[in-house]
Design a protein around this motif. Structure first.
Motif, mmCIF file in Angstrom:
data_model
loop_
_atom_site.group_PDB
_atom_site.id
_atom_site.type_symbol
_atom_site.label_atom_id
_atom_site.label_comp_id
_atom_site.label_asym_id
_atom_site.label_seq_id
_atom_site.Cartn_x
_atom_site.Cartn_y
_atom_site.Cartn_z
ATOM 1 N N ASP A 1 0.860 -1.182 0.000
ATOM 2 C CA ASP A 1 0.000 0.000 0.000
ATOM 3 C C ASP A 1 0.895 1.230 0.000
ATOM 4 N N PHE A 2 0.441 2.273 -0.665
ATOM 5 C CA PHE A 2 1.227 3.519 -0.658
ATOM 6 C C PHE A 2 0.360 4.621 -0.053
ATOM 7 N N TYR A 3 0.908 5.286 0.979
ATOM 8 C CA TYR A 3 0.152 6.327 1.672
ATOM 9 C C TYR A 3 0.626 7.692 1.234
ATOM 10 N N GLU A 4 -0.241 8.665 1.409
ATOM 11 C CA GLU A 4 0.223 10.004 1.070
ATOM 12 C C GLU A 4 1.149 10.503 2.169
ATOM 13 N N GLY A 5 2.082 11.359 1.745
ATOM 14 C CA GLY A 5 2.997 11.950 2.706
ATOM 15 C C GLY A 5 3.994 10.985 3.301
ATOM 16 N N GLU A 6 4.398 9.992 2.530
ATOM 17 C CA GLU A 6 5.458 9.135 3.047
ATOM 18 C C GLU A 6 6.420 8.739 1.925
ATOM 19 N N ILE A 7 7.633 8.390 2.351
ATOM 20 C CA ILE A 7 8.602 7.844 1.407
ATOM 21 C C ILE A 7 8.658 6.346 1.660
ATOM 22 N N PHE A 8 8.281 5.607 0.649
ATOM 23 C CA PHE A 8 8.240 4.154 0.750
ATOM 24 C C PHE A 8 9.335 3.606 -0.144
ATOM 25 N N SER A 9 10.221 2.790 0.399
ATOM 26 C CA SER A 9 11.272 2.217 -0.450
ATOM 27 C C SER A 9 10.967 0.761 -0.731
ATOM 28 N N ILE A 10 11.296 0.351 -1.961
ATOM 29 C CA ILE A 10 11.212 -1.072 -2.260
ATOM 30 C C ILE A 10 12.627 -1.572 -2.447
ATOM 31 N N VAL A 11 12.981 -2.629 -1.735
ATOM 32 C CA VAL A 11 14.309 -3.207 -1.909
ATOM 33 C C VAL A 11 14.172 -4.672 -2.295
ATOM 34 N N GLY A 12 15.245 -5.173 -2.864
ATOM 35 C CA GLY A 12 15.261 -6.575 -3.267
ATOM 36 C C GLY A 12 16.568 -6.825 -3.981
ATOM 37 N N ALA A 13 17.061 -8.044 -3.865
ATOM 38 C CA ALA A 13 18.296 -8.359 -4.578
ATOM 39 C C ALA A 13 18.015 -8.275 -6.073
ATOM 40 N N LYS B 1 10.712 17.626 1.642
ATOM 41 C CA LYS B 1 9.776 18.734 1.501
ATOM 42 C C LYS B 1 8.494 18.236 0.807
ATOM 43 N N LEU B 2 8.681 17.474 -0.272
ATOM 44 C CA LEU B 2 7.534 16.966 -1.020
ATOM 45 C C LEU B 2 6.685 16.047 -0.142
ATOM 46 N N ARG B 3 7.392 15.213 0.645
ATOM 47 C CA ARG B 3 6.680 14.289 1.516
ATOM 48 C C ARG B 3 5.812 15.073 2.490
ATOM 49 N N ASP B 4 6.410 16.131 3.053
ATOM 50 C CA ASP B 4 5.665 16.900 4.043
ATOM 51 C C ASP B 4 4.490 17.634 3.406
ATOM 52 N N GLU B 5 4.585 17.855 2.068
ATOM 53 C CA GLU B 5 3.447 18.471 1.379
ATOM 54 C C GLU B 5 2.378 17.438 1.045
ATOM 55 N N GLY B 6 2.663 16.170 1.355
ATOM 56 C CA GLY B 6 1.640 15.155 1.154
ATOM 57 C C GLY B 6 1.839 14.267 -0.055
ATOM 58 N N VAL B 7 2.937 14.445 -0.780
ATOM 59 C CA VAL B 7 3.179 13.592 -1.936
ATOM 60 C C VAL B 7 3.603 12.202 -1.471
ATOM 61 N N SER B 8 3.105 11.196 -2.169
ATOM 62 C CA SER B 8 3.509 9.837 -1.865
ATOM 63 C C SER B 8 4.686 9.475 -2.770
ATOM 64 N N ILE B 9 5.764 9.030 -2.166
ATOM 65 C CA ILE B 9 6.985 8.779 -2.954
ATOM 66 C C ILE B 9 7.384 7.314 -2.834
ATOM 67 N N LEU B 10 7.627 6.698 -3.984
ATOM 68 C CA LEU B 10 8.155 5.334 -3.999
ATOM 69 C C LEU B 10 9.606 5.410 -4.445
ATOM 70 N N TYR B 11 10.494 4.977 -3.556
ATOM 71 C CA TYR B 11 11.912 5.159 -3.787
ATOM 72 C C TYR B 11 12.588 3.806 -4.000
ATOM 73 N N VAL B 12 13.369 3.713 -5.086
ATOM 74 C CA VAL B 12 14.062 2.454 -5.361
ATOM 75 C C VAL B 12 15.545 2.747 -5.432
#
Lengths: 500, 327, 352
Positions: free
Chosen positions: A29-41, A193-204
């Motif tokens: 699930d991806f929420y607004e205002g958070e940085i979510f990272s996906i990791v994997g080999a 800054k973007l996260r605090d503005e409510g953007v949902s970020i998926l970081y790889v």
């Protein structure tokens, strides 16, 4: 986190390639205002998952819910319209060469099907400035050609453009792979800054230190399956464990200074191009020496001088205590100096060739008689390296492009460890290499470096602390410190590296 | 489906070729005669040899536009040596090859040392040679009895041994140029496939910088590729002169594009997607066979270029179109 | 993809088969095999395929072949001499009944032609000397061509003229026409060659115009030009016009085309006369020659196609504006009285 609502839900996503299941039942699930990272080999299915989210594969199974509504992604356009924006790893792919900064910012105005037929420069610049403001880029000269700005500025432009569409989810795929640390730090500020503005970020990212630093939550994909969620506070060891299971712990070998130590390479008052400081360095047999410094510290110039690519301005290089005077790479190799260059795609890999042909390339003289190749010997040697380094492949004849990035790097390293040498220089050997492959390469180096030596150049301090026996810090052409890894104080080292 | 595509990429071209071979023979039995086989081969030798030459430059990711005109100037120089200068035919052969080596060397130096893009450098060379070949004979074709500048007549003639290279036959069946072509093809195939030189040439075409960083003198190899291209072109020129038996100023026309087309068709053979000797040979034979067969079935001569175009486009689709890479 | 390719291929093949269904009916009173016993297949192998002359030649050959019930296969790749040699071998392999070789380099074509004879296939040659007693040589009578134009010049000037000679040495037909020029100079001492010029640089007409303009300045006494090839003649006419001297000199040439006629009939044109053969009749004679060889009829070794003279005055008087009208008004131009046998039908409509 529970007070926030999920903007996008990916439920039981699966994808097959022919008979192989690349992904099975992965849900995040991806929420607004958070940085979510996906990791994997590498090869775990991370990029497949992201490509599905971007609409590249129409034939996935499972559901994607956006604001609670089920949406089927058939094409990248669907994802785009659903509010998913992606910033790809390659910066050059995201910008249009030969266009101005303004045109790149306001690209949508120029290329969209509804774009006005008339090219109205004023309008474009006005829109471009609006978009630039989002990322504090108004300072850029809008008329400048895109080629004349820095890599990170280009990247900021791409992100700004993505943000201009008010995305629900912003995906960043390996954004720091081609920018400097300082630029990366600036990027993170922007992401916060973007996260605090409510953007949902998926970081790889491959860089787990980054992941640890910036993520609110980390999702793990392991062997194509859901590998769990991790929350702050994060530990790198914990992330690694989730990704690949229990690894043989990076084994700290104790380097024995006394036993049969031989001076392999000595630099006497060596002055390299772009520097005025003479370097005096000694490297002994059995040693793995790290060389760390910022971009521009002179590491690359030194490596290139040692490998015969550049001529020294003055001073001497001694190999096994004899003055070695070489004019080109060929002669450097003759002196037993091997080098794994940085950026394997540009400097090392021969695409469309087999693993075997990539491994034996520098030593074809050895593998041929009167010019005719002794393929049996080549095959034997390649098979040995594939086995010893744990290169995952279908066989020595597989094309190098069919391998994952980490395994490609193993091939490139194998190329230079194959033959007897005095010293092997590795320039940024872990760029774009997954954690498992890093460990494999490091372990192989530690196991096999006995009569020869290793000089490992990197800008990543943790990497070097893991592998080396000794670390030298280079700062603007000077060696500021040279100490045993076991005695190194990480913080002091960091301050030496960045000292102005 | 994926398997079928993979199979089509690898063997499709050869299957089409075998199919047309059988088809032509069934419709026109004389197509299968030995003498027709050799007349097909004889028809493609000159272009085939040039295609082998251009393969070398294609392999190092370069290009040589001057091959056709190099062959043409060798026709003129051979004729000039034998007819005007009245010298032994061995000089004609030696001088032609020397000229081919020189042209290749100049091409190589222009591209590698002067850093002129390959297409531009060899285009310039092409025009230069086309003009140069007209100068010794003041723009005229060279033949026995031609009027020389001083008003006398040229007394030399093409040596019988020289003409034999182009018009002779072994066992009264196998044309000599075909033998030269086959030998060259085998040697070049071997060099490209089984020696370190071939391996390095391909590697340079794949990633020049990586090869340089592997300690290889890339410049030397690239220049060598152009020298080989020039030399092989001069051999084609010698055979062409021996076939025509006259220093004909128009003889180079069309050779370049036919040779390049054959080499490009070669990319599709066995799905290797790279310039390769076997492919160039198969490509040129395929075109020769198709034109021969279709002519036997009364295809008008003016449709030949159209047929060649179809084959080339189809081969390119085989090579590039059927193997879509992922995004 | 492969499928599509095969479909296209079979379509092409199908088209070609459909086109060849005519059956030999046999000709009355003809010797075998023209009595209907066998369908005859002749190869026409050409060095050049482009240009009005070449196209008209082909049309003539085709019509004569149709009248004789011969299947004519044309081989040609523009100016590719080795391909021309290859075509001979291919024709041999196709087991054709006869081969016509149209132009070519004698050095290149001698061996293949000899090989064809060896394989039992008769060969005739047009405008290429194959140096073989078994191969009849067809040619336009170039000497006569020059002579006709020059005779007209002598007549117009009463045996006294200052002549500018525009030609190039080393080109076989021009060399033959040159022989007539030498004869005329000897025979009529009043005909004087003031200057010789000429180039084959392209565009031929324009380059020659430049040269002739220079000549006109240096030698204003010139009152006649002999330019035994129509492209050269066009250059001379252009030069005279540009120098506004079209009334000061007359031009005599060889060959004719619609474009030439247009210039000749202009009221102030300096172009006085041209001698020409009809390429279509040469084509027809070539086919008749090979047919006779196939039938085993003896024919002369040298077959010269006689030219005709056309003066500007005649053309204007008969209101001829193009080749079509010319052919209509001069029926003799269409069918040369050469190798005519009662059993061989000839084209009387004069459409070519």
């Amino acid at each position: 986190m529970t007070d926030k609502r999920p903007i996008i839900k990916a439920i039981n996503i699966s994808k097959k390639f022919g008979a192989t299941k690349a992904l099975s039942d992965v849900s995040f699930d991806f929420y607004e205002g958070e940085i979510f990272s996906i990791v994997g080999a590498n090869g775990a299915g991370k990029s497949t998952f992201i490509k599905i989210l971007c609409g590249y594969y129409g034939d996935y199974e499972g559901e994607i819910l956006i604001d609670g509504k089920l949406i089927k992604f058939e094409s990248p356009r669907d994802a785009y319209e659903a509010g998913i924006q992606v910033v790809h790893q390659s910066i050059e792919q995201g910008i249009v060469q030969n266009m101005s900064v303004a045109e790149n910012l306001a690209l949508e105005m120029i290329i969209s099907p509804d774009a006005s037929f008339v090219y109205d420069k004023k309008k474009i610049v006005k829109r471009a400035i609006e978009i630039a403001k989002k990322m504090d880029l108004e300072y850029l000269d809008m008329d400048k050609n895109i080629q004349d700005i820095t890599q990170s500025e280009k990247q900021m432009i791409i992100i700004a453009r993505a943000l201009a569409t008010k995305p629900k989810l912003l995906i960043l795929d390996e954004p720091t792979s081609s920018i400097s640390d300082r630029e990366a730090a600036k990027l993170f500020e922007t992401l916060y800054k973007l996260r605090d503005e409510g953007v949902s970020i998926l970081y790889v990212s491959h860089y787990l230190a980054e992941v640890k630093k910036i993520s609110n939550r980390v999702g793990v994909i392991r062997d194509g399956k859901y590998g769990g969620l991790l929350y702050q506070p994060l530990e790198i060891s914990q992330i690694v464990k989730a990704m690949v299971g229990d690894l043989e712990s990076a084994f700290k070998r104790s380097y024995d200074e006394k036993s049969g130590k031989k001076l392999i390479m000595e630099l006497r008052d060596l002055v390299v191009e772009g520097s005025k400081y003479p370097l005096n360095i000694k490297i002994y047999s059995g040693e793995i020496v790290g060389l760390i410094g910022l971009i521009g510290a002179g590491k690359t110039e030194l490596a290139e001088t040692l490998f015969g690519i550049r001529k020294p301005i003055s001073g001497e290089i001694l190999i096994e205590e004899k003055s070695a005077n070489f004019k080109d790479i060929h002669q450097a190799i003759k002196h037993g100096i091997h080098m794994v260059p940085e950026n394997r795609a540009v400097n090392a890999i021969i695409p469309e060739e087999s693993i075997k042909n990539n491994i034996t390339l520098p030593f074809l003289d050895f593998f041929s008689k009167f010019g005719v190749l002794a393929k049996k010997n080549e095959i034997k040697a390649s098979k040995r390296m594939i086995k010893d380094m744990g290169i995952k492949c279908e066989g020595f004849d597989a094309l190098i492009e069919s391998l994952s990035g980490g395994n490609q790097q193993k091939v490139v390293v194998a190329r230079w460890l194959l033959m007897k040498h005095n010293i092997v220089i590795l320039d940024e050997p872990f760029q774009g290499v997954d954690i498992k492959s890093r460990r494999d390469i490091s372990k192989y180096l530690q196991d096999t470096t006995k009569k020869s030596a290793v000089l490992m150049i990197s800008s990543d301090i943790d990497e070097l602390m893991d592998v080396t026996d000794r670390i030298m810090v280079m700062n603007r052409g000077r060696i500021l410190s040279n100490e045993k890894t076991s005695e190194v104080d990480r913080d002091r080292l960091l301050s030496l590296i960045t000292q102005e | 489906m994926e398997k079928f595509v993979a199979f089509a990429i690898k063997y499709g071209f050869l299957i089409v070729m075998a199919g047309s071979f059988i088809g032509f023979g069934l419709m026109e039995p004389s197509f299968w005669s030995w003498s027709n086989m050799f007349s097909i081969l004889l028809g493609i030798t000159i272009v085939g040899i040039l295609a082998l030459g251009v393969t070398f430059t294609l392999i190092v990711d370069g290009f040589d536009l001057s091959i056709g005109s190099t062959a043409a100037i060798c026709v003129m120089i051979s004729s000039y040596v034998m007819v005007v200068l009245n010298m032994n035919y061995m000089y004609a052969i030696l001088l032609s090859i020397l000229l081919g080596v020189t042209i290749g060397l100049v091409n190589g130096l222009l591209i590698v040392k002067a850093k002129i893009p390959d297409l531009l450098a060899t285009l310039g060379m092409m025009f230069l040679i086309q003009g140069l070949q007209l100068i010794p004979s003041a723009g005229m074709s060279i033949g026995t009895g031609m009027m020389l500048a001083d008003g006398s007549e040229a007394e030399g003639e093409f040596a019988q041994q020289f003409l034999f290279l182009g018009q002779g036959r072994l066992f009264n069946l196998i044309p000599i140029p075909v033998i030269v072509f086959v030998i060259l093809a085998i040697v070049i195939y071997f060099v490209l496939q089984y020696t370190k030189w071939g391996r390095i040439l391909y590697a340079i075409g794949g990633n020049e910088k990586a090869v340089k960083l592997a300690g290889v003198n890339v410049e030397k190899y690239k220049i060598a590729a152009y020298v080989l291209s020039g030399t092989i072109s001069s051999i084609a020129g010698i055979l062409l002169a021996a076939r025509i038996g006259r220093g004909d100023v128009t003889s180079g026309g069309g050779l370049l594009l036919d040779a390049v087309a054959a080499a490009l068709i070669g990319y599709a053979v066995l799905g290797v997607k790279k310039p390769n000797a076997l492919g160039s040979v198969v490509g040129v034979i395929f075109i020769g066979m198709l034109l021969n067969g279709l002519t036997m079935l009364s295809l008008p001569y003016y449709t030949q270029d159209f047929i060649k175009g179809i084959v080339l486009v189809a081969a390119l689709i085989f090579t590039f179109g059927l193997s879509k890479s992922e995004i | 993809m492969k499928l599509k390719f095969l479909v296209v291929l079979s379509m092409v093949l199908g088209l070609m088969f459909g086109a060849n269904s005519a059956l030999a009916k046999g000709l009355k009173g003809a010797p075998a095999p023209f009595d209907g016993s066998k369908k005859i297949h002749v190869a026409l192998i050409r060095q050049m395929t482009e240009g009005e002359f070449m196209q008209t030649y082909r049309a003539g050959a085709q019509i004569q072949a149709n009248l004789l019930g011969i299947k004519l296969t044309v081989f040609g790749k523009s100016m590719d001499n080795q391909a021309e040699a290859n075509f001979v071998y291919q024709a041999i392999n196709m087991k054709v009944d006869g081969i016509i070789i149209d132009h070519g380099l004698s050095e290149t074509m001698m061996k293949p032609a000899a090989d064809a004879i060896k394989a039992g296939i008769p060969v005739v040659a047009f405008d290429v000397d194959l140096k073989n007693p078994k191969i009849p040589q067809i040619a336009q009578d170039d000497e006569l061509l020059g002579m006709l134009a020059l005779k007209q010049m002598v007549k117009d000037f009463n045996g006294k003229a200052n002549v500018g000679y525009v030609s190039i040495a080393g080109i076989l037909p021009l060399d033959k026409r040159d022989r007539s020029w030498k004869k005329i100079k000897k025979e009529y001492p009043g005909i004087k060659q003031i200057v010789k010029t000429g180039t084959l640089e392209s565009p031929i007409a324009a380059k020659n115009a430049d040269q002739v303009k220079a000549v006109l300045l240096a030698h204003p006494e010139i009152n006649a030009f002999f330019a035994p090839y129509d492209e050269l003649g066009k250059g001379v006419v252009q030069a005279l016009r540009e120098a506004r001297k079209q009334d000061k000199a007359k031009v005599y040439t060889a060959d004719i085309s619609t474009q030439d006629i247009r210039e000749m009939i202009r009221p102030d044109s300096p172009w006085a006369a041209t001698a020409a053969t009809n390429p279509a009749s040469i084509g027809a004679v070539s086919v008749r020659a090979i047919a006779l060889k196939i039938a085993g009829v003896k024919i002369p070794h040298n077959l010269l196609i006689p030219p005709m003279l056309f003066t500007a005055k005649e053309l204007r008087a008969m209101k001829i504006k193009n080749m079509k009208q010319l052919r209509k008004k001069f029926p003799k131009f269409n069918s040369v009285d050469l190798l005519n046998y009662p059993w061989i039908p000839v084209d009387k409509k004069g459409l070519f």
